[in-house]
Enzyme design. Structure first.
Site, mmCIF file in Angstrom:
data_model
loop_
_atom_site.group_PDB
_atom_site.id
_atom_site.type_symbol
_atom_site.label_atom_id
_atom_site.label_comp_id
_atom_site.label_asym_id
_atom_site.label_seq_id
_atom_site.Cartn_x
_atom_site.Cartn_y
_atom_site.Cartn_z
ATOM 1 N N GLN A 1 0.854 -1.197 0.000
ATOM 2 C CA GLN A 1 0.000 0.000 0.000
ATOM 3 C C GLN A 1 0.886 1.243 0.000
ATOM 4 O OE1 GLN A 1 -2.457 1.493 3.347
ATOM 5 N NE2 GLN A 1 -4.228 1.215 2.002
ATOM 6 N N TYR B 1 -6.145 10.862 3.691
ATOM 7 C CA TYR B 1 -4.754 11.190 3.366
ATOM 8 C C TYR B 1 -4.676 11.926 2.026
ATOM 9 C CZ TYR B 1 -4.074 8.340 7.440
ATOM 10 O OH TYR B 1 -4.153 7.856 8.718
ATOM 11 N N ARG C 1 -7.788 2.249 -3.000
ATOM 12 C CA ARG C 1 -8.652 2.249 -1.811
ATOM 13 C C ARG C 1 -9.223 3.641 -1.593
ATOM 14 N NH1 ARG C 1 -8.166 0.532 4.576
ATOM 15 N NH2 ARG C 1 -9.635 -1.158 4.278
ATOM 16 N N GLY D 1 -9.114 -6.882 8.877
ATOM 17 C CA GLY D 1 -7.979 -6.242 9.517
ATOM 18 C C GLY D 1 -7.792 -6.764 10.918
ATOM 19 N N ARG D 2 -8.535 -6.162 11.867
ATOM 20 C CA ARG D 2 -8.366 -6.545 13.274
ATOM 21 C C ARG D 2 -8.496 -8.050 13.467
ATOM 22 N NH1 ARG D 2 -12.611 -2.168 15.273
ATOM 23 N NH2 ARG D 2 -13.447 -2.856 13.267
#
Ligand SMILES: Cc1cc2nc3c(=O)[nH]c(=O)nc-3n(C[C@H](O)[C@H](O)[C@H](O)COP(=O)(O)O)c2cc1C
Length: 374
Positions: free
Chosen positions: A104, A176, A228, A320-321
């Site tokens: 990424q 971002y 993404r 993810g988590r």
């Protein structure tokens, strides 16, 4: 394996020719655990290896394409050729376990902590701080600097190819820099990079074009390019669901390998911009159709939760988590042991879970971030 989960294990060949063995993806997660010089640590490499045995592909933590875009303490670097061996360690660890490795790539823009970037100077599309008390005012990038950052994304892509990755994911989400150019909150420019929604799209699309060009020039075999994005922003002005549909249409025409929708909750509903009571991901999937595969994500822990998500027609599910909490999630489903899936962090299991210390500390000291066994 319980036959209802067979859709998880269908292989898929992306447009670029990269083939994955199943539909489960490890979501990109920053781990704060790289060395201060931007190289990866052994602990980090082991953490990836531990999680790459079941999923079809692993998307790494974000890496900065220029030192001016470093967004996190302990983030690894992709902005110099000297980092290629370091980048390669992660790619190799992932691929040796049988998953595809996707890097990424990222610039934090106005979200960069000033202490992490040269001279403490943070930059963005416009000199507008993020919302919240005491957020620093970024300096507006010049036209020349914008072009240079676009090339930085290309250069980091070349390094990803040389380091052996199967692809890159452009981090156009989570507020971002790429998103800052698309957002009417952070982009108030009136040149070719801002103004109308089409002009706010210019930077994200220029980054896509540059990365595609570099991949075409440098990759010897199939190489994936994913993107993404976050569907909405809470701020006013801010990206609405209606604007996201415009972004999606533009991206869907770019022959990308996939679009990845960044969400905390897979089933979350639109805030504004459309009259539609369905979940955002359902609206997006319908809009995209079969133009490009979509990856969905967000708070899906059990095999049945993932099954329900995949039944919407979204072809890939990222976790993810859950991949931190249970690195054997996929293997357990495959072996018919889905009832053994662990869905809460056990504070005594850091070694067993192979989680580097900085990430572990962040997890156990941030209330409400991870489900936890008290
Ligand atoms: C520790 C951690 C670090 C993250 N870092 C990134 C990142 O570098 N890039 C990114 O796009 N998303 C990042 N995310 C967001 C996740 O990719 C994901 O969208 C989010 O955690 C929701 O999915 P989950 O419920 O499966 O965890 C991060 C999430 C966590 C928990």
């Amino acid at each position: 394996m319980n036959s209802k989960y067979t859709p998880f294990f269908e292989s898929f060949t992306f447009r670029s020719g990269v083939e994955v063995k199943n539909r489960i993806v490890m979501a990109p997660m920053t781990n704060f655990s790289s060395n201060p010089d931007g190289t990866v640590t052994d602990a980090e490499v082991k953490y990836y290896a531990r999680r790459s045995g079941g999923v079809g592909m692993v998307i790494t933590a974000c890496t900065y394409v220029t030192a001016k875009g470093k967004g996190f303490q302990g983030e690894f670097g992709g902005d110099h050729d000297e980092f290629i061996p370091s980048l390669k360690q992660v790619a190799t660890a992932i691929k040796e376990k049988g998953a595809k490795a996707v890097l990424q790539i990222f610039h934090g823009g106005r979200q960069c902590p000033p202490e992490l970037v040269p001279n403490g100077e943070i930059v963005s599309a416009s000199a507008i701080p993020a919302e919240g008390n005491g957020k620093p005012v970024p300096r507006e990038l010049t036209d020349q600097e914008i072009q240079s950052i676009i090339q930085d994304f290309g250069e980091t892509t070349r390094r990803a190819i040389e380091a052996g990755y199967d692809g890159v994911e452009l981090h156009g989400a989570n507020g971002y820099l790429i998103q800052q150019f698309f957002s009417p909150h952070s982009n108030r420019r009136e040149d070719r990079w801002g103004g109308s929604i089409e002009k706010r799209l210019s930077f994200p699309l220029a980054v896509v074009d540059e990365v595609k060009k570099v991949a075409a020039e440098h990759a010897n075999g199939p190489f994936m390019i994913g993107y993404r994005f976050s569907p909405e922003e809470p701020e006013t002005p801010g990206i609405t669901m209606a604007e996201t549909l415009v972004l999606i249409d533009a991206l869907a025409d770019k022959n990308l390998d996939y679009l990845h929708v960044s969400l905390q909750e897979f089933w979350s509903k639109p805030r504004r911009g459309v009259e539609d009571s369905r979940a955002r991901i359902e609206i997006i999937q319908e809009r995209v159709g079969d133009k490009v595969p979509v990856i969905g994500v967000g708070s899906l822990y059990t095999a049945d939760e993932v099954l329900k998500a995949i039944q919407t027609g979204v072809p890939f599910i990222a976790m993810g988590r859950e991949m931190i909490i249970d690195p054997d999630w996929v293997q357990k489903v495959k072996e018919g042991r889905e009832t053994e899936i662990v869905t809460k962090i056990d504070k005594s299991k850091q070694q067993e879970l192979v989680v580097p210390d900085p990430l572990w500390q962040a997890i156990i000291h941030t209330p409400g971030w991870f489900p936890m066994n008290e």
